[in-house]
Write a protein that holds these residues in place. Structure first.
Motif, PDB file in Angstrom:
ATOM      1  N   ALA A   1       0.874  -1.174   0.000  1.00 57.53           N
ATOM      2  CA  ALA A   1       0.000   0.000   0.000  1.00 57.53           C
ATOM      3  C   ALA A   1       0.907   1.218   0.000  1.00 57.53           C
ATOM      4  O   ALA A   1       1.473   1.574   1.036  1.00 57.53           O
ATOM      5  CB  ALA A   1      -0.912  -0.010   1.222  1.00 57.53           C
ATOM      6  N   GLU A   2       1.049   1.847  -1.159  1.00 57.83           N
ATOM      7  CA  GLU A   2       2.057   2.890  -1.301  1.00 57.83           C
ATOM      8  C   GLU A   2       1.753   4.138  -0.486  1.00 57.83           C
ATOM      9  O   GLU A   2       2.577   4.596   0.284  1.00 57.83           O
ATOM     10  CB  GLU A   2       2.256   3.226  -2.777  1.00 57.83           C
ATOM     11  N   LYS A   3       0.589   4.745  -0.661  1.00 60.31           N
ATOM     12  CA  LYS A   3       0.292   5.973   0.068  1.00 60.31           C
ATOM     13  C   LYS A   3      -1.149   6.011   0.560  1.00 60.31           C
ATOM     14  O   LYS A   3      -1.702   7.079   0.769  1.00 60.31           O
ATOM     15  CB  LYS A   3       0.567   7.196  -0.809  1.00 60.31           C
ATOM     16  N   ASP A   4      -1.770   4.862   0.750  1.00 60.15           N
ATOM     17  CA  ASP A   4      -3.184   4.831   1.121  1.00 60.15           C
ATOM     18  C   ASP A   4      -3.409   5.199   2.586  1.00 60.15           C
ATOM     19  O   ASP A   4      -4.299   5.957   2.906  1.00 60.15           O
ATOM     20  CB  ASP A   4      -3.779   3.438   0.858  1.00 60.15           C
ATOM     21  N   GLY A   5      -2.615   4.671   3.474  1.00 62.41           N
ATOM     22  CA  GLY A   5      -2.852   4.859   4.894  1.00 62.41           C
ATOM     23  C   GLY A   5      -1.846   5.776   5.547  1.00 62.41           C
ATOM     24  O   GLY A   5      -1.216   6.623   4.906  1.00 62.41           O
ATOM     25  N   VAL A   6      -1.697   5.604   6.821  1.00 60.93           N
ATOM     26  CA  VAL A   6      -0.780   6.414   7.611  1.00 60.93           C
ATOM     27  C   VAL A   6       0.666   6.037   7.308  1.00 60.93           C
ATOM     28  O   VAL A   6       1.548   6.883   7.284  1.00 60.93           O
ATOM     29  CB  VAL A   6      -1.080   6.219   9.119  1.00 60.93           C
TER      30      VAL A   6
ATOM     31  N   LEU B   1       3.791  -2.968   3.757  1.00 59.22           N
ATOM     32  CA  LEU B   1       3.990  -4.271   3.118  1.00 59.22           C
ATOM     33  C   LEU B   1       3.272  -5.363   3.902  1.00 59.22           C
ATOM     34  O   LEU B   1       3.498  -5.512   5.107  1.00 59.22           O
ATOM     35  CB  LEU B   1       5.491  -4.584   3.038  1.00 59.22           C
ATOM     36  N   THR B   2       2.394  -6.103   3.217  1.00 61.01           N
ATOM     37  CA  THR B   2       1.662  -7.192   3.867  1.00 61.01           C
ATOM     38  C   THR B   2       1.695  -8.443   2.996  1.00 61.01           C
ATOM     39  O   THR B   2       1.865  -8.367   1.775  1.00 61.01           O
ATOM     40  CB  THR B   2       0.184  -6.815   4.123  1.00 61.01           C
ATOM     41  N   LEU B   3       1.517  -9.576   3.649  1.00 58.62           N
ATOM     42  CA  LEU B   3       1.336 -10.867   2.980  1.00 58.62           C
ATOM     43  C   LEU B   3      -0.043 -11.374   3.360  1.00 58.62           C
ATOM     44  O   LEU B   3      -0.399 -11.371   4.542  1.00 58.62           O
ATOM     45  CB  LEU B   3       2.391 -11.874   3.427  1.00 58.62           C
TER      46      LEU B   3
ATOM     47  N   GLU C   1      11.712  -2.047  -1.882  1.00 56.47           N
ATOM     48  CA  GLU C   1      12.708  -2.951  -2.463  1.00 56.47           C
ATOM     49  C   GLU C   1      12.428  -4.403  -2.057  1.00 56.47           C
ATOM     50  O   GLU C   1      12.546  -5.321  -2.874  1.00 56.47           O
ATOM     51  CB  GLU C   1      14.098  -2.534  -1.990  1.00 56.47           C
ATOM     52  N   LEU C   2      12.046  -4.600  -0.807  1.00 57.10           N
ATOM     53  CA  LEU C   2      11.708  -5.943  -0.331  1.00 57.10           C
ATOM     54  C   LEU C   2      10.488  -6.484  -1.068  1.00 57.10           C
ATOM     55  O   LEU C   2      10.439  -7.666  -1.416  1.00 57.10           O
ATOM     56  CB  LEU C   2      11.470  -5.918   1.177  1.00 57.10           C
ATOM     57  N   TYR C   3       9.510  -5.632  -1.327  1.00 55.45           N
ATOM     58  CA  TYR C   3       8.318  -6.039  -2.070  1.00 55.45           C
ATOM     59  C   TYR C   3       8.696  -6.563  -3.457  1.00 55.45           C
ATOM     60  O   TYR C   3       8.214  -7.613  -3.887  1.00 55.45           O
ATOM     61  CB  TYR C   3       7.353  -4.856  -2.191  1.00 55.45           C
ATOM     62  N   ALA C   4       9.568  -5.845  -4.145  1.00 57.79           N
ATOM     63  CA  ALA C   4       9.975  -6.262  -5.488  1.00 57.79           C
ATOM     64  C   ALA C   4      10.685  -7.612  -5.451  1.00 57.79           C
ATOM     65  O   ALA C   4      10.402  -8.502  -6.267  1.00 57.79           O
ATOM     66  CB  ALA C   4      10.876  -5.200  -6.109  1.00 57.79           C
ATOM     67  N   LYS C   5      11.602  -7.782  -4.521  1.00 58.31           N
ATOM     68  CA  LYS C   5      12.370  -9.035  -4.459  1.00 58.31           C
ATOM     69  C   LYS C   5      11.510 -10.208  -4.001  1.00 58.31           C
ATOM     70  O   LYS C   5      11.648 -11.323  -4.502  1.00 58.31           O
ATOM     71  CB  LYS C   5      13.571  -8.864  -3.538  1.00 58.31           C
ATOM     72  N   LEU C   6      10.611  -9.965  -3.040  1.00 56.83           N
ATOM     73  CA  LEU C   6       9.745 -11.034  -2.552  1.00 56.83           C
ATOM     74  C   LEU C   6       8.743 -11.441  -3.622  1.00 56.83           C
ATOM     75  O   LEU C   6       8.458 -12.631  -3.795  1.00 56.83           O
ATOM     76  CB  LEU C   6       9.038 -10.593  -1.271  1.00 56.83           C
ATOM     77  N   SER C   7       8.224 -10.482  -4.373  1.00 58.72           N
ATOM     78  CA  SER C   7       7.314 -10.801  -5.482  1.00 58.72           C
ATOM     79  C   SER C   7       8.029 -11.638  -6.536  1.00 58.72           C
ATOM     80  O   SER C   7       7.476 -12.596  -7.072  1.00 58.72           O
ATOM     81  CB  SER C   7       6.787  -9.516  -6.117  1.00 58.72           C
TER      82      SER C   7
END
Length: 178
Positions: free
Chosen positions: A133-138, A143-145, A165-171
């Motif tokens: 969620a890039e800029k939706d919340g606080v 990053l969530t699974l 960066e972690l999101y890209a590598k984990l995806s």
């Protein structure tokens, strides 16, 4: 960045790299996340020494008077409180970590908390969805699974850039194993 990937086994004849694996090689991805510790032992000693020096400056004015003995315990207590707070913060930062193990059959996350029991989560990686969620919340780059009926936050103590960066590598790792 306090993110450490370990990938085994490497495919024979592939160049070195984080995701240089052949399909169907039984790869296992291990990820360790730890918070960044900004102050080491030398910084700790410097802060205590500077604080002790600044606490002694007002005491120099009352040197040789009975007032010194009235102020000295409070200065010592303030210095001890600073030492205790910094050492406890450091110990808790070193105890906090998240470990992720990703294979073709299972994804597991273990979060080790400083003063609480460890938390565990597992699911089938085929059904796990990684969301950022890039800029939706606080929180920026949250990053969530999602999987196995639960939503798990990953890398809460990382900076927004590190989470992206972690999101890209984990995806990429999840796509490789599917």
């Amino acid at each position: 960045m306090p993110v450490y990937w370990t990938i085994t086994p490497k495919a024979p004849g592939t160049p070195p790299g984080a995701f240089a694996l052949a399909a169907g090689d039984g790869a296992e991805y291990r990820l360790s996340l730890m918070p960044f510790v900004s102050m080491g032992p030398k910084g700790f000693v410097r802060i205590i020494a500077i604080s002790a020096a600044f606490l002694t400056l007002p005491l120099l004015a009352v040197l040789g008077t009975p007032v010194l003995w009235g102020l000295l315990p409070f200065a010592g207590l303030a210095l001890w409180a600073l030492w205790y707070a910094l050492s406890r913060n450091s110990a808790e930062r070193h105890a906090l970590r998240e470990d992720l193990c990703l294979t073709k059959e299972r994804i597991e996350i273990t979060r080790t908390n400083p003063r609480k029991p460890a938390q565990h989560w597992h699911a089938n990686p085929y059904w796990v969805r990684v969301k950022l969620a890039e800029k939706d919340g606080v929180i920026e780059n949250y990053l969530t699974l999602e999987g196995n009926g639960r939503v798990v936050e990953l890398g809460a103590f990382l900076s927004p850039e590190e989470r992206a960066e972690l999101y890209a590598k984990l995806s990429q790792a999840l796509r490789h194993l599917r």
